[in-house]
Design a protein around this motif. Structure first.
Motif, short mmCIF file in Angstrom:
data_model
loop_
_atom_site.label_atom_id
_atom_site.label_comp_id
_atom_site.label_asym_id
_atom_site.label_seq_id
_atom_site.Cartn_x
_atom_site.Cartn_y
_atom_site.Cartn_z
N UNK A 125 -4.32 -3.13 -7.55
CA UNK A 125 -5.55 -3.76 -7.10
C UNK A 125 -6.76 -3.08 -7.72
N UNK A 126 -7.67 -3.88 -8.25
CA UNK A 126 -8.94 -3.34 -8.71
C UNK A 126 -8.88 -2.61 -10.03
N UNK A 149 -10.33 -1.92 0.23
CA UNK A 149 -9.48 -1.34 -0.80
C UNK A 149 -8.37 -2.31 -1.19
N UNK A 150 -7.81 -3.03 -0.20
CA UNK A 150 -6.78 -4.01 -0.51
C UNK A 150 -7.36 -5.09 -1.42
N UNK A 151 -8.62 -5.43 -1.16
CA UNK A 151 -9.27 -6.44 -1.99
C UNK A 151 -9.64 -5.90 -3.36
N UNK A 152 -9.43 -4.60 -3.58
CA UNK A 152 -9.75 -4.02 -4.88
C UNK A 152 -11.22 -3.75 -5.05
N UNK A 153 -11.96 -3.69 -3.95
CA UNK A 153 -13.41 -3.52 -4.04
C UNK A 153 -13.83 -2.08 -3.82
N UNK A 154 -12.91 -1.27 -3.30
CA UNK A 154 -13.18 0.16 -3.16
C UNK A 154 -12.07 0.89 -3.89
N UNK A 155 -12.43 1.87 -4.71
CA UNK A 155 -11.38 2.62 -5.39
C UNK A 155 -10.66 3.54 -4.40
N UNK A 156 -9.37 3.73 -4.63
CA UNK A 156 -8.62 4.64 -3.77
C UNK A 156 -8.63 6.03 -4.39
N UNK A 157 -8.54 7.03 -3.52
CA UNK A 157 -8.57 8.42 -3.98
C UNK A 157 -7.17 8.84 -4.47
N UNK A 201 -15.10 -10.67 -5.54
CA UNK A 201 -14.51 -10.38 -6.82
C UNK A 201 -15.15 -11.20 -7.89
N UNK A 248 -5.21 6.92 0.14
CA UNK A 248 -6.30 7.73 0.69
C UNK A 248 -7.59 7.15 0.19
N UNK A 271 -18.73 1.89 -5.57
CA UNK A 271 -18.51 3.06 -4.72
C UNK A 271 -19.86 3.70 -4.47
N UNK A 312 -6.39 -10.89 -3.78
CA UNK A 312 -6.81 -10.87 -2.38
C UNK A 312 -8.32 -11.10 -2.30
N UNK A 336 -19.30 -5.22 -3.15
CA UNK A 336 -18.21 -4.74 -2.30
C UNK A 336 -17.54 -5.88 -1.55
N UNK A 337 -18.11 -7.06 -1.60
CA UNK A 337 -17.53 -8.14 -0.81
C UNK A 337 -16.76 -9.13 -1.66
N UNK A 360 0.87 -1.18 0.00
CA UNK A 360 0.00 0.00 0.00
C UNK A 360 0.90 1.22 0.00
N UNK A 363 -11.69 -11.04 0.20
CA UNK A 363 -12.30 -10.66 1.47
C UNK A 363 -13.17 -11.81 1.91
N UNK A 394 -18.44 -7.86 -12.97
CA UNK A 394 -19.74 -7.35 -12.52
C UNK A 394 -20.85 -7.65 -13.51
N UNK A 403 -1.65 4.11 -4.35
CA UNK A 403 -1.85 2.87 -5.09
C UNK A 403 -1.80 1.71 -4.12
N UNK A 404 -2.50 0.66 -4.47
CA UNK A 404 -2.34 -0.60 -3.74
C UNK A 404 -1.93 -1.64 -4.76
#
Lengths: 276, 304
Positions: B31-32, A87-95, B137, A18, B303, A105, B134-135, A14, A107, B140, A98-99
């Motif tokens: 990631x993502x 976020x680590x799982x890539x399910x939430x975008x980061x502002x 992968x 943010x 999001x 990964x 959100x849970x 990570x 969840x 979609x 970078x991760x």
């Protein structure tokens, strides 16, 4: 921060992460209907004036996780632990930031794919497929999953709809499904809290096993004991900021001092000043 | 320690370059990030068992609390058809001049319901399943596809009821019934495409789900579900362009194709020109276009 120079293999990096949530319709300032109209008419205006609240959930967090590590994430409620995991799982975008991850990964979140109106049996299949297992894999591991969960210890519960399960039983089934797959990086959010003691023991064994299979495990928990039992490194998040990163004992000692948790187990030691 | 949540982020840590370099050295990926289109198709194909299992699970879960259980799969469309028959057939008298009105109406209602509920489910596919998105992968597009598949399964139940109705009203079994299969396939592709478009729009603006029932109802009334577009065209009360546009709209095309396939008194002359080309064209445009449109925003789903 851990030593970067030796030849351990990083699985999650990570880099100044943010994460910001935007929440619509909080009606900040004025009537929410007008705010909504404003938002539609004037797209470009600042988000704050248009009634969108920004919640800065994780602030500039950097860490490197290595293969074979079990990392605990601690912090008071609302400090951004679950958000960081997502976020680590890539399910939430980061502002910002970078991760980077090696492998996929996952969840521990199969519960979202499971349906309360269906039997446990069908949920095992559905959950397994949702995690990306093939039909054959699910079929092969079905018995293993049911045995591990211990659902059938008190009768034939696996053929009953999940809405009839107690919360502990449902949580056990969820963990069993998620742990049936060998993950490169497994992220666990408060999963072990609900099971009974014997199930917690089995889960902790399984986590150790997953680590041996060259995986990295992240565990969010408010139970300091289960962190002590399973993790060798702890990240402490507070108000979205990474407050400490180090060996379990050191960080937990600080954390317990911070939360005022005077557990009798902690050795009486001169209290270190809380960094702020 | 800051007390407010609005505090701006601190300057990035000096180690930034080191971390990026470390990640690059060990071949870690961001990631993502969104996969390429061919890769995305492969991922989706790998998840085909999840898509079907999820659709079937949704379908069975739907009536599991009801006393009559799965009987409602057939009862719901039949009751729907009964209501429309009462209102349009009996009270408003649209049935005059339409031979085999009940088979005509029921086919229309069932086929329309398939498109309507696919699109409605598609609109909520992402926004209503944020927990899942959100849970876990998975590509979609599996969600709107799975919902359309659920509607297709539902339609197959309805079609079973429809066959019984057809036989009761003396509609003969013919080879042309086999045409129902390609027609259904094309309609499914069209529905899936539109659902994916709606899923992306609904994910960005959940308000669309409130608007869709009105759009869909308007669409239903102009698509000749309970009246014959062909009859309207013969009256010359509307400009030619309008009747052609009405007959060429995808919902009307799929409904009329199914009527043509199943009902012997519904002749090819009642179909618009080049009807199969139209049906395939709509399916292709919506299917491919919808898929690409959905994929373009793949990484943004989830999001709040």
């Amino acid at each position: 921060m851990a030593d970067l120079t030796n030849d351990r293999i990083p699985t999650v990096v990570a880099d100044g992460v943010d994460i910001v949530y935007r929440v619509n319709g909080t009606g900040a300032g004025r009537g929410s209907a007008t705010a909504a109209l404003n938002r539609m008419l004037r797209r470009k205006q600042t988000e704050k004036a248009s009634g969108v609240r920004r919640v800065h959930a994780v602030k500039n967090v950097s860490f490197v996780a290595y293969r074979g590590e079990a990392i605990g994430l601690i912090g008071t409620n609302g400090s951004g632990k679950s958000t960081l995991l997502k976020a680590v799982a890539g399910l939430l975008p980061v502002e910002n930031g970078r991760i980077y991850t090696g492998g996929q990964p996952s969840l521990l979140g199969v519960n979202a794919a499971m349906m309360n109106d269906l039997t446990g049996e069908r949920n095992v299949h559905l959950g397994g497929l949702a995690m990306g297992m093939s039909r054959e894999q699910v079929r092969d591991r079905y018995q293993e999953i049911v045995d591990f969960s211990g659902i059938n210890e008190k009768g034939d519960f696996i053929t009953l709809p999940m809405r009839t399960y107690s919360s502990g039983m449902a949580a056990r089934l969820r963990f069993s499904i998620a742990a049936a797959k060998d993950h490169d990086v497994l992220l666990i959010d408060e999963a072990l809290a609900t099971g009974d003691r014997s199930f917690q023991k089995r889960s902790e064994d399984r986590i150790r096993e997953l680590r041996k299979h060259a995986g990295t495990v992240f565990l969010v928990s408010h139970n300091n004991k289960s962190i002590r039992d399973t993790c060798d490194r702890v990240l402490w998040l507070e108000r979205g900021e990474l407050r400490m990163d180090g060996p379990t004992e050191d960080v937990l000692k600080e954390y317990e001092a911070f939360t005022g948790d005077k557990s009798p187990k902690a050795e009486p030691k001169p209290k270190a000043a809380v960094p702020s | 320690m800051s007390q407010v949540l609005h505090t701006p982020p601190q300057a990035p840590a000096p180690a930034t370059d080191d971390l990026a370099a470390l990640a690059a050295r060990h071949g870690l990926s961001v990631s993502g990030a969104r996969p390429s289109l061919p890769e995305y198709v492969c991922q989706l194909w790998a998840r085909r068992h999840f898509i079907t299992a999820f659709a079937t699970a949704k379908l069975t879960a739907q009536y599991s609390q009801a006393k009559l259980g799965q009987v409602w799969q057939v009862m719901t469309p039949l009751l729907n058809a009964a209501v429309y028959y009462f209102i349009f057939g009996v009270l408003l008298g649209t049935k005059h001049g339409v031979p085999d009105y009940i088979p005509f109406l029921v086919t229309g209602v069932f086929i329309w319901t398939f498109t309507q509920s696919s699109i409605m489910a598609g609109t909520r596919a992402i926004s209503g399943n944020l927990g899942l998105v959100r849970a876990l992968h998975f590509p979609r597009a599996a969600l709107p596809l799975s919902f359309c598949l659920q509607q297709l399964q539902q339609l197959l139940f309805s079609m079973g009821a429809l066959v019984v109705i057809l036989l009761c009203f003396g509609v003969p079994v013919r080879v042309s019934w086999l045409l129902a299969l390609p027609a259904l396939f094309l309609q499914f592709t069209f529905n899936a495409g539109v659902s994916m478009v709606m899923a992306r729009m609904g994910a960005k603006t959940p308000d669309i789900a409130q608007l869709m029932p009105f759009v869909l109802r308007t669409w239903m009334y102009v698509s000749g579900v309970m009246w014959s577009i062909d009859k309207l065209a013969q009256k010359d009360s509307l400009p030619h362009v309008v009747t052609v546009a009405l007959a060429a709209n995808p919902a009307a095309v799929y409904i009329d194709l199914m009527r043509f396939a199943l009902i012997d008194s519904f002749h090819a002359s009642q179909l618009p020109a080049h009807v199969w080309a139209l049906a395939a064209g709509w399916a292709l445009v919506a299917g491919v276009g919808g898929f690409i449109y959905f994929w373009k925003a793949e990484e943004t789903y989830g999001r709040g």
